[in-house]
Design a protein around this motif. Sequence first.
Motif, short mmCIF file in Angstrom:
data_model
loop_
_atom_site.label_atom_id
_atom_site.label_comp_id
_atom_site.label_asym_id
_atom_site.label_seq_id
_atom_site.Cartn_x
_atom_site.Cartn_y
_atom_site.Cartn_z
N LEU A 8 0.86 -1.17 0.00
CA LEU A 8 0.00 0.00 0.00
C LEU A 8 0.90 1.23 0.00
N PHE A 9 0.62 2.17 -0.89
CA PHE A 9 1.48 3.34 -1.06
C PHE A 9 0.63 4.59 -1.22
N ASP A 10 1.24 5.75 -1.01
CA ASP A 10 0.55 7.04 -1.18
C ASP A 10 0.31 7.26 -2.67
N GLY A 11 -0.95 7.18 -3.07
CA GLY A 11 -1.31 7.30 -4.47
C GLY A 11 -1.18 8.69 -5.04
N GLU A 12 -0.90 9.68 -4.21
CA GLU A 12 -0.75 11.06 -4.70
C GLU A 12 0.71 11.50 -4.75
N CYS A 13 1.61 10.62 -4.39
CA CYS A 13 3.03 10.95 -4.26
C CYS A 13 3.81 10.51 -5.51
N GLY A 14 4.53 11.45 -6.10
CA GLY A 14 5.35 11.14 -7.27
C GLY A 14 6.45 10.14 -6.97
N LEU A 15 7.12 10.29 -5.82
CA LEU A 15 8.16 9.35 -5.43
C LEU A 15 7.58 7.94 -5.25
N HIS A 17 4.96 6.56 -6.62
CA HIS A 17 4.66 5.95 -7.91
C HIS A 17 5.94 5.52 -8.62
N ALA A 18 7.00 6.29 -8.47
CA ALA A 18 8.28 5.90 -9.06
C ALA A 18 8.79 4.61 -8.43
N VAL A 19 8.63 4.48 -7.12
CA VAL A 19 9.04 3.26 -6.42
C VAL A 19 8.21 2.08 -6.90
N VAL A 20 6.91 2.27 -7.07
CA VAL A 20 6.05 1.19 -7.56
C VAL A 20 6.51 0.74 -8.95
N PHE A 22 9.50 1.02 -10.19
CA PHE A 22 10.78 0.36 -9.97
C PHE A 22 10.54 -1.10 -9.58
N LEU A 23 9.64 -1.31 -8.64
CA LEU A 23 9.34 -2.66 -8.17
C LEU A 23 8.68 -3.50 -9.26
N LEU A 24 7.78 -2.91 -10.01
CA LEU A 24 7.13 -3.64 -11.11
C LEU A 24 8.15 -4.12 -12.14
N ARG A 25 9.12 -3.27 -12.46
CA ARG A 25 10.15 -3.64 -13.43
C ARG A 25 11.00 -4.81 -12.94
N ARG A 26 11.28 -4.84 -11.67
CA ARG A 26 12.22 -5.83 -11.14
C ARG A 26 11.56 -7.12 -10.65
N ASP A 27 10.29 -7.08 -10.36
CA ASP A 27 9.57 -8.26 -9.88
C ASP A 27 9.14 -9.11 -11.07
N ARG A 28 10.11 -9.78 -11.66
CA ARG A 28 9.83 -10.57 -12.87
C ARG A 28 8.93 -11.77 -12.59
N ALA A 29 8.91 -12.22 -11.35
CA ALA A 29 8.02 -13.34 -10.98
C ALA A 29 6.57 -12.85 -10.83
#
Length: 137
Positions: A8-15, A17-20, A22-29
């Motif tokens: 769960l993350f702050d949906g209004e925060c630019g940082l 969303h960038a972290v999400v 980042f995680l989507l790119r790396r979570d190949r599984a």
Amino acid sequence: MSAGPLLLFDGECGLCHAVVRFLLRRDRAERLRFAPLQGVTGQALLQRLGLPTADFDSLVFLPDVAAHVHHLRSDGVVAVSQYLPGGWARVGRLFGVLPTRWRDAGYRLVARSRYALFGQYQPTPLPDPRWAERILD
């Protein structure tokens, strides 16, 4: 809601969303899922866990949505890093060696200034349309 790890993350925060992304790119599984704290899923889970529903200075990581176990702030960062491949999981474990008090002090410093440093989230298309299935409302 299906079991499995959810951030769960702050949906209004630019940082945030960038972290999400980042995680989507790396979570190949493709194990990790995500939901904004302000959304229907986030609000329901915050209520179920007895956490504040209007204070969005912390991420909340649930290794298994079906369980009541959750990690906040830097503990969440350490826990979510274990779902990443190779070097990222090792970096998370190294970060986890630091005392929580120190980690959370750094986390809170970034959280306090995240809007000033990174701005508010401006919606943009996801680079991979399949990622949308892993971001819950």
